[in-house]
Design an enzyme around this catalytic site. Structure first.
Site: not given
Ligand code: NAD
Length: 524
Positions: A237, A271
């Protein structure tokens, strides 16, 4: 269970910068222990009846109802969002999801009788919805309560053990500690593991049976690369750059209010927030004037009567400093490429407060109109024709959600069908996401897989296909020995059934002959 570990990442209150507590990464050994517990829990959870699992979910519902204010205080302390944003999108929606899936789960998880094709005449088929094992849920920071609890509830209802790695930006550690102490929810069925990226990576190393990831496109792609060689299924997502198309036949006030809310709710950290607005040329000037008039009346976190109380504001603060930097960069890039900021902008250098910002004279060469900004910004562009509006809306690597605004429902629907995205609203925005009966997910770079709707449960199931046959004296005609006589009978059967017109008599005769062959021609 909550695991607390090394002190290295500071969790801060975005409104005043106060350090709330420190968290750190877990070790490999701890990751192993977490999965050992999860594997033991798999057996216990699978052994529960659905009624017993629903009783556990009821405890979550009771906890949310009894502790609404505490939950919201925890969310606001770490995100800086306005209280109404937190209440509507996190607390209320969690109860809605529980209510819907308590009704849906018994139907979705029930053994399903499945039809059989002509080739399998006389046999019976079913589909069983079994748990996958242990689900790893990895979540972002923008809806830290909802994004942790909803996939956990659905995966647990399907009979799985759950391990969750919340965002290190908003881990809500005090809330989860309180939850496990006071909710009475089954111990260790859901383990919330606080930590950063390394913690997420170490948990993936333990080979969960599925990953449910919500976050950025960048991380989503990275996780797919990691999961590929290990064959770990992953739902993604990811981000969005939602377009809203507004035609000239609208109820003006309602549409201006709807666009304003769709762009600035949760301070644009959605998002599915509106980031691109395409306005029909006939209403362009008037619409912008009214939108700016209304937007400047919104109370933002730092201009509210009491800046420490986000309850008092319409638009809360930005949660993380890195997001503030992205938003500033997109605004500056747009200005440098010819856009005009007609209201809002960065409030104070170094603060997390960004006023709702409207930009005109935008184009798709600007980051503000092409990359995910994830802040309270709205890039406005003009269109003449329906075709042009569709082309502009689709000119994006993202395909999460969109909206079309018009009194002409036939036109609105026609346009909605042509937008390449996973979710679309007519005369509203992102509200389909609030309906747990509907599936939610993206196309293009916005993700893979569907969440909620029927898929909300089925995505966490092993859909086991079952065939029942009788212990009769016959062998199937296509079993050994392979003989020309049998081959001809089968071929005749196919012609009589699938040929231009059905030949029922020939079909019945061939069927009887095949039955006979099945009885006689066996390898003994
Ligand atoms: P992010 O990708 O930086 O982090 C998300 C999660 O992934 C965090 O818990 C982080 O610790 C973890 N993570 C990062 N690198 C990792 C790795 N190498 N291995 C395992 N885990 C890892 O995203 P963010 O900045 O926290 O969130 C914002 C983003 O989320 C935006 O792009 C937004 O659009 C998206 N989002 C999407 C939805 C949806 O339903 N489509 C909903 C909400 C947010």
């Amino acid at each position: 269970m909550i695991l607390e570990n090394l002190n290295s990442i500071a969790v801060k209150n975005p409104i005043n910068g106060e350090i709330l507590y420190n968290i750190g990464e877990i070790s490999e050994k701890e990751a192993e222990n977490i999965f050992e517990i999860a594997r033991q829990m798999e057996v216990k959870i699978k052994a529960l009846s659905l009624k017993e699992r629903i009783a556990e979910i009821d405890k979550i519902n009771k906890y949310v109802i009894d502790h609404q204010d505490f939950i919201l205080d925890c969310i606001i302390a770490e995100t800086g969002k306005s209280r109404t944003d937190g209440f509507a999108a996190e607390v209320f929606e969690v109860c809605d999801v529980i209510d819907v899936y308590k009704k849906k789960a018994p139907k979705l998880l029930k053994d399903k009788n499945i039809e059989v094709p002509i080739f399998l005449m006389g046999k019976k088929c079913q589909q069983w919805m079994e748990p996958l094992g242990t689900i790893l849920v990895i979540t972002p920071w923008n809806f830290p309560f909802y994004q942790v609890i909803v996939p956990s509830i659905l995966a647990f209802l399907a009979g799985n053990a759950v391990v969750v790695k919340p965002s290190e930006v908003t881990p809500l550690q005090p809330l989860w500690n309180h939850f496990f102490e006071h909710s009475g929810f089954m111990k260790n069925a859901v383990q919330i593991i606080i930590g950063g990226k390394e913690t997420g990576a170490k948990l993936i190393e333990q080979k969960p049976n599925k990953i449910h990831f919500t976050g950025s496109v960048r991380t989503g792609k990275k996780l797919m690369e990691i999961c590929g060689p290990k064959l770990i299924p992953i739902d993604l997502e990811l981000g969005g750059k939602d377009p809203a198309i507004v035609f000239d036949d609208i109820n003006f006030d309602r549409t201006v209010n709807g666009i304003m809310w769709g762009a600035f709710t949760n301070a644009g950290q959605n998002c599915t927030g509106i980031e691109r607005l395409y306005l029909h040329e006939n209403i362009y000037d008037k619409f912008i004037k009214e939108l700016v008039d209304k937007t400047t009346k919104l109370v933002t976190s730092s201009t509210s009567r009491n800046t420490k109380d986000p309850e008092d504001c319409d638009v809360g603060s930005i949660t993380s400093p890195f997001q503030v930097a992205i938003i500033e960069d997109h605004i500056q890039d747009a200005i440098a490429k010819g856009a005009k900021v007609i209201c809002g902008g960065i409030q104070e250098k170094g603060s997390h407060h960004i006023k709702p910002t409207i930009l005109v004279d935008c184009n798709h060469h600007m980051k503000i109109a092409s990359e995910e900004t994830f802040g309270p910004t709205l890039a406005i562009m003009k269109f003449k024709t329906e075709e042009e509006a569709i082309k502009l809306a689709n000119d994006s690597p993202y395909g999460l959600s969109a909206s079309v605004w018009s009194k002409d429902m036939a036109r609105a629907e026609r346009v909605a069908r042509k937008i390449v995205c996973g979710n679309v609203c007519i005369n509203n925005h992102m509200l389909n996401e609030a309906n747990p009966y509907l599936p939610f997910g993206g196309t293009k770079d916005s993700g893979i897989g569907r969440f909620k709707g029927d898929d909300g449960i089925l995505t966490f199931c092993n859909l086991k296909s079952v065939l029942y046959d009788k212990q009769s004296s016959m062998v199937d005609p296509h079993w050994y020995p392979y003989k020309k006589s049998k081959y001809i009978l089968l071929s005749n059967l196919m012609d009589s059934y699938f040929g231009k017109s059905k030949k029922w008599i020939k079909f019945a005769i061939n069927g009887l002959k095949i039955d006979n062959v099945g009885k006689k021609e066996q390898i003994r």
